[in-house]
Scaffold this active site. Structure first.
Site, PDB file in Angstrom:
ATOM      1  N   HIS A 270     -30.718  21.075 -37.277  1.00 48.15           N
ATOM      2  CA  HIS A 270     -30.651  22.543 -36.713  1.00 48.15           C
ATOM      3  C   HIS A 270     -30.857  22.373 -35.001  1.00 48.15           C
ATOM      4  O   HIS A 270     -31.512  21.392 -34.769  1.00 48.15           O
ATOM      5  CB  HIS A 270     -31.877  23.428 -37.399  1.00 48.15           C
ATOM      6  CG  HIS A 270     -31.914  24.679 -36.490  1.00 48.15           C
ATOM      7  ND1 HIS A 270     -30.984  25.726 -36.327  1.00 48.15           N
ATOM      8  CD2 HIS A 270     -33.080  25.435 -36.314  1.00 48.15           C
ATOM      9  CE1 HIS A 270     -31.638  26.758 -35.686  1.00 48.15           C
ATOM     10  NE2 HIS A 270     -32.831  26.670 -35.684  1.00 48.15           N
TER      11      HIS A 270
ATOM     12  N   ARG B  13     -45.231  10.008 -43.109  1.00 49.42           N
ATOM     13  CA  ARG B  13     -46.596   9.918 -42.799  1.00 49.42           C
ATOM     14  C   ARG B  13     -47.326   9.224 -43.970  1.00 49.42           C
ATOM     15  O   ARG B  13     -47.134   9.607 -45.149  1.00 49.42           O
ATOM     16  CB  ARG B  13     -47.378  11.304 -42.442  1.00 49.42           C
ATOM     17  CG  ARG B  13     -47.043  12.021 -41.251  1.00 49.42           C
ATOM     18  CD  ARG B  13     -47.488  13.223 -41.125  1.00 49.42           C
ATOM     19  NE  ARG B  13     -46.880  14.172 -42.186  1.00 49.42           N
ATOM     20  CZ  ARG B  13     -47.052  15.518 -42.125  1.00 49.42           C
ATOM     21  NH1 ARG B  13     -47.804  16.139 -41.250  1.00 49.42           N
ATOM     22  NH2 ARG B  13     -46.589  16.253 -43.243  1.00 49.42           N
TER      23      ARG B  13
ATOM     24  N   GLU C   7     -30.768  34.978 -39.530  1.00 48.89           N
ATOM     25  CA  GLU C   7     -31.982  35.035 -40.248  1.00 48.89           C
ATOM     26  C   GLU C   7     -32.911  36.200 -39.890  1.00 48.89           C
ATOM     27  O   GLU C   7     -33.494  36.882 -40.960  1.00 48.89           O
ATOM     28  CB  GLU C   7     -32.900  33.923 -40.320  1.00 48.89           C
ATOM     29  CG  GLU C   7     -33.207  33.166 -39.170  1.00 48.89           C
ATOM     30  CD  GLU C   7     -33.741  31.767 -39.003  1.00 48.89           C
ATOM     31  OE1 GLU C   7     -33.098  31.054 -39.845  1.00 48.89           O
ATOM     32  OE2 GLU C   7     -34.368  31.252 -38.147  1.00 48.89           O
TER      33      GLU C   7
HETATM   34  P1  NAD Z   1     -39.190  21.084 -44.997  1.00 44.69           P
HETATM   35  O1  NAD Z   1     -40.296  21.987 -44.171  1.00 44.69           O
HETATM   36  O2  NAD Z   1     -38.502  21.218 -46.269  1.00 44.69           O
HETATM   37  O3  NAD Z   1     -39.818  19.565 -44.977  1.00 44.69           O
HETATM   38  C1  NAD Z   1     -40.169  18.946 -43.721  1.00 44.69           C
HETATM   39  C2  NAD Z   1     -40.739  17.697 -44.170  1.00 44.69           C
HETATM   40  O4  NAD Z   1     -41.438  16.920 -43.266  1.00 44.69           O
HETATM   41  C3  NAD Z   1     -41.900  17.621 -45.242  1.00 44.69           C
HETATM   42  O5  NAD Z   1     -41.762  16.774 -46.213  1.00 44.69           O
HETATM   43  C4  NAD Z   1     -43.227  17.608 -44.424  1.00 44.69           C
HETATM   44  O6  NAD Z   1     -44.196  16.969 -45.160  1.00 44.69           O
HETATM   45  C5  NAD Z   1     -42.700  16.529 -43.194  1.00 44.69           C
HETATM   46  N1  NAD Z   1     -43.419  16.479 -42.066  1.00 44.69           N
HETATM   47  C6  NAD Z   1     -44.142  17.405 -41.653  1.00 44.69           C
HETATM   48  N2  NAD Z   1     -44.389  17.142 -40.106  1.00 44.69           N
HETATM   49  C7  NAD Z   1     -44.319  15.861 -40.203  1.00 44.69           C
HETATM   50  C8  NAD Z   1     -44.678  14.919 -39.376  1.00 44.69           C
HETATM   51  N3  NAD Z   1     -45.225  15.322 -38.031  1.00 44.69           N
HETATM   52  N4  NAD Z   1     -44.091  13.672 -39.315  1.00 44.69           N
HETATM   53  C9  NAD Z   1     -43.504  13.302 -40.308  1.00 44.69           C
HETATM   54  N5  NAD Z   1     -43.197  14.245 -41.492  1.00 44.69           N
HETATM   55  C10 NAD Z   1     -43.674  15.369 -41.272  1.00 44.69           C
HETATM   56  O7  NAD Z   1     -38.028  21.022 -43.943  1.00 44.69           O
HETATM   57  P2  NAD Z   1     -36.485  21.586 -43.933  1.00 44.69           P
HETATM   58  O8  NAD Z   1     -36.043  22.820 -44.540  1.00 44.69           O
HETATM   59  O9  NAD Z   1     -36.003  20.352 -44.836  1.00 44.69           O
HETATM   60  O10 NAD Z   1     -36.141  21.414 -42.348  1.00 44.69           O
HETATM   61  C11 NAD Z   1     -35.869  20.109 -41.861  1.00 44.69           C
HETATM   62  C12 NAD Z   1     -34.459  20.505 -40.630  1.00 44.69           C
HETATM   63  O11 NAD Z   1     -33.454  20.792 -41.524  1.00 44.69           O
HETATM   64  C13 NAD Z   1     -34.836  21.532 -39.860  1.00 44.69           C
HETATM   65  O12 NAD Z   1     -34.390  21.344 -38.674  1.00 44.69           O
HETATM   66  C14 NAD Z   1     -34.388  22.734 -40.380  1.00 44.69           C
HETATM   67  O13 NAD Z   1     -34.097  23.864 -39.341  1.00 44.69           O
HETATM   68  C15 NAD Z   1     -32.847  22.089 -40.834  1.00 44.69           C
HETATM   69  N6  NAD Z   1     -32.208  22.938 -41.951  1.00 44.69           N
HETATM   70  C16 NAD Z   1     -33.157  23.392 -43.200  1.00 44.69           C
HETATM   71  C17 NAD Z   1     -32.201  24.054 -44.099  1.00 44.69           C
HETATM   72  C18 NAD Z   1     -32.963  24.435 -45.152  1.00 44.69           C
HETATM   73  O14 NAD Z   1     -32.123  24.835 -45.942  1.00 44.69           O
HETATM   74  N7  NAD Z   1     -34.198  24.183 -45.617  1.00 44.69           N
HETATM   75  C19 NAD Z   1     -30.969  24.086 -43.957  1.00 44.69           C
HETATM   76  C20 NAD Z   1     -30.521  23.607 -42.889  1.00 44.69           C
HETATM   77  C21 NAD Z   1     -30.929  23.170 -41.707  1.00 44.69           C
HETATM   78 MG    MG Z   2     -31.709  29.644 -40.864  1.00 51.00          MG
END
Ligand code: NAD
Ligand code: MG
Length: 328
Positions: free
Chosen positions: A106, A47, A193
């Site tokens: 995920h 964004r 979780e």
């Molecule tokens: P996060 O919350 O760390 O980051 C999300 C990012 O997206 C942020 O930078 C936010 O500013 C941005 N964002 C939010 N809304 C938005 C929009 N409408 N348009 C553009 N950008 C936007 O997320 P995460 O933890 O990295 O999770 C991302 C995916 O990875 C999810 O599907 C989650 O389930 C998966 N996942 C996460 C982990 C983990 O350890 N965090 C592990 C495995 C899988």
């Molecule tokens: Mg999990």
């Protein structure tokens, strides 16, 4: 179980193809930077008013708005929060080229039909079994966090090959790429979780703390016993399973573990776990969480505030302030 490693990857599958990584949080930043360092063509879709835009640029990435980033992408990785993905999909779907690949970390939105992907697209999952900073750090050290791989829609007949090439690009093939399904990844992730990692472990800590404090013991002592020392045990389990933990605890601790553990986590707890799993499997958990998000998350905010108001947080803050080395 099928586990893929580097020799199973056709590394050319993504060569000279554009990869749009949407989102720059925990996973998004790690994936984008690892893919770029692997020599792939990466654009971050962010964004314009968001804080990540400048950060991604400073990290040396090309940055565009999500709807612009997808237009010439062969693969679009949805790495924004799961709750934000359906709206973002609607925002960009018309610009995604024919026969491209959608990638998730995920399976929630695909498994529970919150996103119904276009018919011409391949839909795959690469889920690293660790947070983004670890995915990045391990990659930089020449190692890699293991990943799960799954295919939900295979229009090209090569969806698995594409997914494996992506996993390789983020370093996952060094740690091993384990084959699963969207259903298995989503349901076990939610169960883990809720029942064990976040829900189960924190309630176990609070129940132990409350029991000691109610019996008249000092909260500070209860904090050390029930929360602080949990890390020592978890580290041993993580490194070497039950066997290693048993090697490092006293004979008395071992006897108490074996005698009393099954009385705490008893048949009733296991029944509750089955109920929780059933609600995940039949979709009722997902339905409730989607509805909670739609109505503004008031119940979520209420429960979160109550959790943070627990006395263990006050005593914990005071004690941790005396242990500055904890933050390092
Ligand atoms: P996060 O919350 O760390 O980051 C999300 C990012 O997206 C942020 O930078 C936010 O500013 C941005 N964002 C939010 N809304 C938005 C929009 N409408 N348009 C553009 N950008 C936007 O997320 P995460 O933890 O990295 O999770 C991302 C995916 O990875 C999810 O599907 C989650 O389930 C998966 N996942 C996460 C982990 C983990 O350890 N965090 C592990 C495995 C899988
Ligand atoms: Mg999990």
């Amino acid at each position: 179980m099928q586990i893929y490693s580097e020799s199973d990857v056709n590394v050319d599958k993504l060569t000279d193809k554009r990869i749009a990584v949407l989102g720059y949080g925990s996973q998004g930043r790690a994936h984008a930077l690892n893919l770029k360092d692997s020599g792939l063509d990466v654009v971050a879709g962010l964004r314009p008013d968001g804080a990540s835009w400048a950060k991604a640029q400073a990290d040396g990435l090309e940055v565009q708005r999500p709807e612009d980033a997808v237009t010439d992408a062969a693969l679009v990785a949805f790495l924004v929060p799961d709750t934000a993905q359906p709206a973002l999909y609607e925002q960009v779907v018309d610009g995604i080229p024919q026969a491209a690949t959608l990638l998730f970390a995920h399976g929630f939105n695909i498994h529970y039909d919150q996103i119904q992907p276009r018919e011409d697209l391949d839909v795959v999952l690469i889920a690293p079994k660790g947070p983004g900073d670890l995915v990045r750090r391990q990659y930089q050290q020449g190692k890699g966090v293991p990943c799960l791989v799954a295919v939900a829609q295979d229009r090209s007949g090569e969806a698995m090959a594409t997914a494996l090439a992506y996993a390789h690009g983020i370093g996952g093939s060094r740690g091993g790429i384990l084959e699963t399904t969207f259903a298995e990844e989503t349901e076990t992730d939610l169960f883990g979780e809720q029942a064990v990692l976040c829900g189960g472990a924190t309630e176990l800590v609070l129940a132990g703390f409350d029991t000691l404090v109610k019996a008249g013991y000092q909260p500070e002592v209860a904090y050390f016993e029930c929360m602080h020392e949990l890390k020592l045990i978890v580290d041993l389990l993580h490194e070497g399973g039950l066997k290693k933990m048993h090697q490092f605890i006293s004979e008395t601790a071992k006897w108490g573990d074996l005698k009393s553990g099954p009385r705490v986590i008893d048949a009733h707890v296991r029944e509750r776990m089955q109920e929780i799993l059933a609600e995940i499997q039949d979709g009722s958990f997902a339905k409730e969480w989607v509805a909670e998000n739609r109505q503004g998350r008031s119940e979520y905010q209420r429960m979160l505030a109550a959790d943070l108001a627990h006395p263990i947080e006050t005593v914990g803050r005071e004690l941790r302030a005396r242990m500055p080395w904890l933050e390092e």
